[in-house]
Design a protein around this motif. Structure first.
Motif, PDB file in Angstrom:
ATOM      1  N   VAL A  46       7.696  26.559 -30.982  1.00  0.00           N
ATOM      2  CA  VAL A  46       7.615  25.188 -30.472  1.00  0.00           C
ATOM      3  C   VAL A  46       8.530  24.296 -31.302  1.00  0.00           C
ATOM      4  O   VAL A  46       8.417  24.266 -32.538  1.00  0.00           O
ATOM      5  N   THR A  47       9.422  23.588 -30.642  1.00  0.00           N
ATOM      6  CA  THR A  47      10.321  22.649 -31.313  1.00  0.00           C
ATOM      7  C   THR A  47      10.008  21.229 -30.841  1.00  0.00           C
ATOM      8  O   THR A  47      10.025  20.957 -29.630  1.00  0.00           O
ATOM      9  N   VAL A  48       9.712  20.379 -31.787  1.00  0.00           N
ATOM     10  CA  VAL A  48       9.387  18.982 -31.506  1.00  0.00           C
ATOM     11  C   VAL A  48      10.560  18.136 -31.999  1.00  0.00           C
ATOM     12  O   VAL A  48      10.939  18.214 -33.174  1.00  0.00           O
ATOM     13  N   THR A  49      11.136  17.327 -31.132  1.00  0.00           N
ATOM     14  CA  THR A  49      12.334  16.562 -31.467  1.00  0.00           C
ATOM     15  C   THR A  49      12.075  15.068 -31.302  1.00  0.00           C
ATOM     16  O   THR A  49      11.572  14.618 -30.260  1.00  0.00           O
ATOM     17  N   GLY A  50      12.417  14.343 -32.356  1.00  0.00           N
ATOM     18  CA  GLY A  50      12.341  12.885 -32.327  1.00  0.00           C
ATOM     19  C   GLY A  50      13.695  12.288 -32.670  1.00  0.00           C
ATOM     20  O   GLY A  50      14.711  12.705 -32.113  1.00  0.00           O
ATOM     21  N   GLN A  51      13.711  11.405 -33.666  1.00  0.00           N
ATOM     22  CA  GLN A  51      14.966  10.799 -34.110  1.00  0.00           C
ATOM     23  C   GLN A  51      14.898  10.550 -35.599  1.00  0.00           C
ATOM     24  O   GLN A  51      13.997   9.859 -36.086  1.00  0.00           O
ATOM     25  N   SER A  52      15.837  11.136 -36.334  1.00  0.00           N
ATOM     26  CA  SER A  52      15.878  10.915 -37.766  1.00  0.00           C
ATOM     27  C   SER A  52      16.367   9.497 -38.068  1.00  0.00           C
ATOM     28  O   SER A  52      17.102   8.893 -37.274  1.00  0.00           O
ATOM     29  N   ALA A  53      15.959   8.972 -39.233  1.00  0.00           N
ATOM     30  CA  ALA A  53      16.386   7.642 -39.666  1.00  0.00           C
ATOM     31  C   ALA A  53      16.229   7.549 -41.182  1.00  0.00           C
ATOM     32  O   ALA A  53      15.392   8.230 -41.782  1.00  0.00           O
ATOM     33  N   TYR A  54      17.025   6.709 -41.779  1.00  0.00           N
ATOM     34  CA  TYR A  54      16.988   6.492 -43.231  1.00  0.00           C
ATOM     35  C   TYR A  54      15.580   6.066 -43.647  1.00  0.00           C
ATOM     36  O   TYR A  54      14.923   5.274 -42.963  1.00  0.00           O
ATOM     37  N   PHE A  55      15.121   6.581 -44.796  1.00  0.00           N
ATOM     38  CA  PHE A  55      13.736   6.337 -45.195  1.00  0.00           C
ATOM     39  C   PHE A  55      13.432   4.858 -45.397  1.00  0.00           C
ATOM     40  O   PHE A  55      12.287   4.413 -45.258  1.00  0.00           O
ATOM     41  N   GLY A  56      14.491   4.087 -45.723  1.00  0.00           N
ATOM     42  CA  GLY A  56      14.275   2.649 -45.915  1.00  0.00           C
ATOM     43  C   GLY A  56      14.118   1.878 -44.613  1.00  0.00           C
ATOM     44  O   GLY A  56      13.672   0.727 -44.616  1.00  0.00           O
ATOM     45  N   ARG A  57      14.482   2.502 -43.483  1.00  0.00           N
ATOM     46  CA  ARG A  57      14.325   1.876 -42.168  1.00  0.00           C
ATOM     47  C   ARG A  57      13.601   2.824 -41.224  1.00  0.00           C
ATOM     48  O   ARG A  57      14.112   3.238 -40.184  1.00  0.00           O
ATOM     49  N   PRO A  58      12.379   3.239 -41.569  1.00  0.00           N
ATOM     50  CA  PRO A  58      11.672   4.236 -40.759  1.00  0.00           C
ATOM     51  C   PRO A  58      11.400   3.766 -39.344  1.00  0.00           C
ATOM     52  O   PRO A  58      11.218   4.595 -38.446  1.00  0.00           O
ATOM     53  N   GLU A  59      11.381   2.463 -39.135  1.00  0.00           N
ATOM     54  CA  GLU A  59      11.117   1.965 -37.789  1.00  0.00           C
ATOM     55  C   GLU A  59      12.220   2.328 -36.799  1.00  0.00           C
ATOM     56  O   GLU A  59      12.035   2.248 -35.573  1.00  0.00           O
ATOM     57  N   LEU A  60      13.390   2.746 -37.312  1.00  0.00           N
ATOM     58  CA  LEU A  60      14.497   3.146 -36.441  1.00  0.00           C
ATOM     59  C   LEU A  60      14.393   4.606 -36.001  1.00  0.00           C
ATOM     60  O   LEU A  60      15.173   5.052 -35.163  1.00  0.00           O
ATOM     61  N   GLY A  61      13.450   5.312 -36.557  1.00  0.00           N
ATOM     62  CA  GLY A  61      13.297   6.728 -36.237  1.00  0.00           C
ATOM     63  C   GLY A  61      12.091   7.020 -35.360  1.00  0.00           C
ATOM     64  O   GLY A  61      11.264   6.146 -35.094  1.00  0.00           O
ATOM     65  N   VAL A  62      12.022   8.233 -34.924  1.00  0.00           N
ATOM     66  CA  VAL A  62      10.859   8.754 -34.198  1.00  0.00           C
ATOM     67  C   VAL A  62      10.420  10.016 -34.946  1.00  0.00           C
ATOM     68  O   VAL A  62      11.137  11.022 -34.948  1.00  0.00           O
ATOM     69  N   ASP A  63       9.286   9.948 -35.601  1.00  0.00           N
ATOM     70  CA  ASP A  63       8.861  10.966 -36.566  1.00  0.00           C
ATOM     71  C   ASP A  63       8.353  12.228 -35.856  1.00  0.00           C
ATOM     72  O   ASP A  63       7.254  12.249 -35.281  1.00  0.00           O
ATOM     73  N   ALA A  64       9.153  13.289 -35.906  1.00  0.00           N
ATOM     74  CA  ALA A  64       8.763  14.549 -35.265  1.00  0.00           C
ATOM     75  C   ALA A  64       7.624  15.229 -36.004  1.00  0.00           C
ATOM     76  O   ALA A  64       6.794  15.922 -35.394  1.00  0.00           O
ATOM     77  N   ILE A  68      16.006  12.998 -47.190  1.00  0.00           N
ATOM     78  CA  ILE A  68      15.210  11.821 -47.559  1.00  0.00           C
ATOM     79  C   ILE A  68      15.271  10.857 -46.386  1.00  0.00           C
ATOM     80  O   ILE A  68      15.961   9.833 -46.392  1.00  0.00           O
ATOM     81  N   ALA A  69      14.547  11.253 -45.326  1.00  0.00           N
ATOM     82  CA  ALA A  69      14.649  10.526 -44.072  1.00  0.00           C
ATOM     83  C   ALA A  69      13.464  10.871 -43.189  1.00  0.00           C
ATOM     84  O   ALA A  69      12.717  11.822 -43.457  1.00  0.00           O
ATOM     85  N   VAL A  70      13.306  10.090 -42.133  1.00  0.00           N
ATOM     86  CA  VAL A  70      12.302  10.413 -41.123  1.00  0.00           C
ATOM     87  C   VAL A  70      12.653  11.775 -40.520  1.00  0.00           C
ATOM     88  O   VAL A  70      13.789  11.981 -40.083  1.00  0.00           O
ATOM     89  N   PRO A  71      11.709  12.723 -40.502  1.00  0.00           N
ATOM     90  CA  PRO A  71      12.020  14.034 -39.913  1.00  0.00           C
ATOM     91  C   PRO A  71      12.335  13.903 -38.423  1.00  0.00           C
ATOM     92  O   PRO A  71      11.490  13.461 -37.636  1.00  0.00           O
ATOM     93  N   GLY A  72      13.543  14.288 -38.069  1.00  0.00           N
ATOM     94  CA  GLY A  72      13.946  14.187 -36.664  1.00  0.00           C
ATOM     95  C   GLY A  72      13.537  15.380 -35.834  1.00  0.00           C
ATOM     96  O   GLY A  72      13.429  15.276 -34.608  1.00  0.00           O
ATOM     97  N   THR A  73      13.300  16.517 -36.486  1.00  0.00           N
ATOM     98  CA  THR A  73      12.819  17.704 -35.781  1.00  0.00           C
ATOM     99  C   THR A  73      11.739  18.387 -36.605  1.00  0.00           C
ATOM    100  O   THR A  73      11.718  18.279 -37.837  1.00  0.00           O
ATOM    101  N   CYS A  74      10.893  19.092 -35.922  1.00  0.00           N
ATOM    102  CA  CYS A  74       9.868  19.915 -36.563  1.00  0.00           C
ATOM    103  C   CYS A  74       9.630  21.108 -35.655  1.00  0.00           C
ATOM    104  O   CYS A  74       9.581  20.972 -34.426  1.00  0.00           O
ATOM    105  N   SER A  75       9.502  22.274 -36.230  1.00  0.00           N
ATOM    106  CA  SER A  75       9.243  23.463 -35.438  1.00  0.00           C
ATOM    107  C   SER A  75       8.093  24.248 -36.050  1.00  0.00           C
ATOM    108  O   SER A  75       7.885  24.240 -37.263  1.00  0.00           O
ATOM    109  N   PHE A  76       7.353  24.895 -35.176  1.00  0.00           N
ATOM    110  CA  PHE A  76       6.284  25.762 -35.655  1.00  0.00           C
ATOM    111  C   PHE A  76       6.142  26.947 -34.712  1.00  0.00           C
ATOM    112  O   PHE A  76       6.588  26.905 -33.559  1.00  0.00           O
TER     113      PHE A  76
END
Length: 427
Positions: A210-228, A271-279
């Protein structure tokens, strides 16, 4: 020995221990890691030829042959198939584990503490050799079968090598039976190690990545990302809830409960919002459960998780066997007379073995049971727990018991057309 039936005593007297052990050591000495089965297959065909079998061979993939043979009876008994896979897993770490000892060579077949050691000795060259040696016992005992006896040795069962291990060998062989190119047997014994229990059922399985995809973003602006990774947390909660529900159901009497197991997780690394996660997940099935229904329920649970609208989820099934998404759970009636005959043959030589149970693993009997309608069981000497490890070994006395039991089962199932003079002196 005392306490045997007359046929059992005749078989016991005819066993040549030294020849049986030499056959096993020879098998272990031939490296047959998945993809490299050809040399072992050729040797097995030679052994069948030497024992009066009509043999044949066909490549299921270039340079990778199946071999099989049939020895006809007098036409007054059923047709028995004994089969098993020729390939083994790799030997990583074996030499390092046993460096400087008798066991250093994984293909040495050395005897230590009453057991033969080496890669494949239990999974499952011991079973193959027990079947061949059982034919030797019948020959030495002067026993001619009424029914036909077939041996088939196929490749590509193990799944440790990239691009292999998808049951291409058994798929090819059973397709030949389905087309009428090879006679269809009435019953089959697949010689996976069972500790000389008779496994009349096995679990089914699927593996899902299973691959979960969001959007990576700089840790200082996490609101710009989608945390996978956060989304995966919600998804895994649904997976584990389904696991609890499965475990709460009534277990199958031979294989136990169904289940789900998360086997791996990977996410982030920057050092960022995880843009992808797989399990990865492996699901187990009881006989009677439909693999497609189970995977559909698994996917429905995943997609029911509350995640960000911009999260995407991809699910793949990398381990198709007799089905595209995995392997079927199967069962042969444990009350079948033939199953009971095999049990009795084992208990003739070891009353503490021969129990009828279920396999806690998946192997290739669905190709026989589901595809061809041939009742099949697993049975052979050896402890599955030592397989695929640097401690793979086979107890000698258990192996010799398997030979006697197989010979007696061949005789009681196929029927005895003739008994001649025993050609081996009792030792």
């Amino acid at each position: 020995m005392t306490g045997h039936t007359s046929l059992g005593a005749r078989i016991d007297q005819a066993l040549d221990r030294s020849a049986a052990l030499a056959l096993l050591r020879e098998a272990v000495s031939i490296e047959s890691i998945t993809g490299n089965e050809a040399a072992f297959a050729r040797t097995l065909r030679n052994h069948m030829n030497a024992r009066g079998f009509q043999t044949d061979s066909a490549e299921f993939l270039p340079g990778r042959p199946n071999v099989w043979g049939r020895r006809d009876g007098d036409g007054k008994g059923p047709h028995l198939l004994v089969t098993g896979h020729t390939d083994t897993v790799r030997v990583d770490g074996w030499r390092e584990k046993w460096e400087g000892t008798d066991r250093e060579n994984p293909f040495g077949g050395v005897e230590v503490d009453g057991a033969i050691w080496g890669r494949g000795v239990t999974d499952l060259k011991g079973g193959i050799c027990a079947a061949i040696a059982a034919v030797d016992v019948l020959n030495a005992a002067g026993i001619e079968l009424a029914g036909d006896l077939s041996l088939a040795f196929i490749g590509d069962e193990e799944s440790g090598e990239e691009g292999t291990g998808v049951s291409a060998g058994i798929d090819h062989y059973t397709n030949m039976i389905a087309k009428g190119d090879i006679p269809k047997p009435d019953f089959a014994v697949y010689v996976e190690p069972t500790g000389l229990s008779v496994y009349a059922a096995q679990i089914g399985f699927f593996i899902a990545d299973v691959t979960v995809t969001g959007q990576s973003a700089y840790f200082g602006r996490p609101e710009l990302g989608v945390d996978a990774l956060k989304a995966t947390h919600a998804i895994l909660a649904k997976v584990w809830a389904q696991e609890e529900e499965l475990r709460a159901r009534a277990p199958h009497p031979m294989t136990g409960p169904s289940g789900l197991l998360v086997t791996g997780l990977n996410a982030g690394g920057l050092i960022a919002v995880p843009g992808t996660c797989s399990f990865s997940v492996i699901g187990s099935l009881q006989p009677g459960e439909d693999l497609h229904d189970r995977t559909e329920a698994f996917e429905a649970a995943i997609r029911a998780a509350e995640v960000h609208k911009d999260i995407s989820i991809d699910i793949t099934y990398p381990a198709g066997r007799d089905q595209l998404r995995g392997g079927s759970a199967t069962e042969t009636d444990p009350q079948l007379d033939t199953v009971r005959k095999l049990q009795s043959a084992i208990k003739e030589f070891d009353p503490d073995r021969g129990d009828i149970s279920g396999a806690p693993y998946w192997s290739e009997s669905p190709y026989l049971i589901e595809r061809l309608g041939i009742p099949a069981v697993y049975c052979a000497a050896g402890n599955i727990a030592c397989c695929h490890t640097t401690r793979e070994h086979l107890n000698i006395e258990e192996y010799l018991t398997a030979i006697r039991a197989f010979a007696l089962f061949m005789a009681t199932y196929c029927g005895v057309a003739k008994q001649g003079k025993i050609t081996k002196e009792e030792t």
